[in-house]
Design an enzyme around this catalytic site. Sequence first.
Site, PDB file in Angstrom:
ATOM      1  N   SER A 549       0.853  -1.192   0.000  1.00 18.53           N
ATOM      2  CA  SER A 549       0.000   0.000   0.000  1.00 18.53           C
ATOM      3  C   SER A 549       0.876   1.223   0.000  1.00 18.53           C
ATOM      4  CB  SER A 549      -0.908   0.004   1.226  1.00 18.53           C
ATOM      5  OG  SER A 549      -1.580   1.242   1.372  1.00 18.53           O
ATOM      6  N   TYR A 562      -2.807  -0.612  10.519  1.00 11.82           N
ATOM      7  CA  TYR A 562      -2.790  -0.951   9.091  1.00 11.82           C
ATOM      8  C   TYR A 562      -1.481  -0.489   8.448  1.00 11.82           C
ATOM      9  CZ  TYR A 562      -4.230  -1.044   4.159  1.00 11.82           C
ATOM     10  OH  TYR A 562      -4.313  -1.279   2.808  1.00 11.82           O
TER      11      TYR A 562
END
Length: 672
Positions: A549, A562
């Site tokens: 990501s 996250y």
Amino acid sequence: MIETFKSALVARSNRLGADPHNTNFAGGNTSAKGTGTDPVTGADVDLLYVKGSGGDLGTLTESGLAVLRLDRLRALTEVYPGVEREDEMVAAFDYCLHGRGGAAPSIDTAMHGLLDAAHVDHLHPDTGIALATAADGPALTEECFGGRVVWVPWRRPGFQLGLDIAEVAREHPDAIGVILGGHGITAWGATSEECERNSLEIIETARRFLDERGRPDPFGATAVAPLPETERRVLAARLAPVVRGLASTDRRQLGHFTDSDVVLDFVGSERVHELAALGTSCPDHFLRTKVRPMVLDLPPTAPVEDLVARLRELHAAYREDYRAYYERHAEPDSPPMRGADPAIVLVPGVGMFSHGKDIQTARVAGEFYVNAINVMRGAESVSSYRPIEEREKFRIEYWALEEAKLRRMPAPKPLAGRVALVTGGGSGIGRATAVRLAAEGACVVVADRDAAAADAVASEVDGLAVAVDVTDEHAVARAFRDAALAYGGVDLVVNNAGLSISKPLLDTTADDWDLQHDVMAKGSFLVAREAARVMVDQGMGGDLVYVASKNAVFAGPNNVAYGAAKADQAHQVRLLAAELGEHGIRVNGVNPDAVVRGSGIFAGGWGAQRAAVYGVPEEDLGAFYARRTLLKREVLPEHVAAAVFALTAGDLSLTTGLHVPVDAGVAAAFLR
């Protein structure tokens, strides 16, 4: 009238081809003669409709028929230059074609056109080939059928064989067909119904004869009993990547495992080495299984390390033997040797590994060797198995016409021959990646915790679904075992499974942290570890791609668990690229920005949480993310899938340890 005529031929072909007892996949051909209209003169003309080259009876359609003028085809007998030049006749068939379209005529066209009968079937039933390969086949044919079916000695398929069969039919007006030595059967009839009935009569009569006359143990006593099923399949999955890697020494192959009762009975018998060494006989068989299989000569209870070592030794010997076979029979104009690796590997107590350039070819090779086992059983039960001579096998395997057919094959897709496993493949980026990789030629294993979602995507891409929680190392190992049994191993793994919980630091619980790190950090580690084991065993290199990501490098708000998990994944890419490079395994990452559309993560609550953080309606979240990028475009699952493909398709073959941003341009996430 003609349409009805063709429909009847196709229907007969489909019925015969649907039953593997009648013929093997893509084996045999059928025909019918009728009257059509000459498109130039408008006069009636006698035509032959025959299954074209490369088709399969079970799935034949009208477009798979070759249509030829009988007068021109039969006129070729007047210019036939003899058996030494009979291959020239195949090119001449093109000048006998009627009308536009239709399939290319096959080598067996003369067999159908030169026979006077209106309808002809040529098939490869196991029972018929058993008689055709028996040492005393002519006498057994007479005993089995009387004069109703006539023996024709082995001859390579072609124009001369068509002349031979036509002559036999004229000399035996009461015959309904022939046994073709070393090859199969041909039957005929005045009507389509009669022809089909005669074909089935020959097959069934031969079956009854073998059942009633044959001895019960043609392969001898059991020398190696099968392992219990669970133990057997675990060992098979362990050996499959090794075997596939060996079978891919000259060119990449896919693998398929079979442990049916038929296979286990043969590979565990005391005569397996003796009979396997004789090789297969029917041309359709050995063109797909090679001249003979490779047979392991250790019991399955031996240590795995010993089994692997012995497989490697036997493979080296097999390659030497195959090269010697080629050099014994090659002539100055023979095609180059295509590859010296075995297509079939037999492991007593475990089963059979079959290989091919794609998964259908690998499966069909295994099916054909099962046919060969049945043929050997039948021939040995009433006589002794005597396949055609090695020289004749070589003449067919390295036939110029076969070589020309191979050259006409379309170029393979970029990922042809590769096996991809995608975690989180049931939705979003995972689904898009599975679809793209399959479209580019890969066999795809769709791994997802949601079994129904995995099944749906696997059906879409004609792949394999595995239900797996990536946090469970035993479940991960099972997923790779399933892939090994289905395809021979794994070449490309996409670590995509993920989830997210958006909370400020003070609201983030230890459970929140553990869950996200278990799935993305630990889960990626477990998947990568199992993938590396398989790839190292295969010895063919491979690709690991992490879907990380932009949050791996960009510090966004309310995102500590996250972002940290994604940073862990990002560094795994670097660590594993450094460690696995010596095995030819490349490890790269893709860093998407928020992929809202089609995302299971966003639909599961993350979207609402992030929308609240940024103060926008959830339905506008994708547009919000797009506005903050340099390109002002929303990132979709297909964009991420395209990056995975670019990293693995071959153009970046010397790239490893790289992270590719797929974020439409987020300056704060630029890699430094």
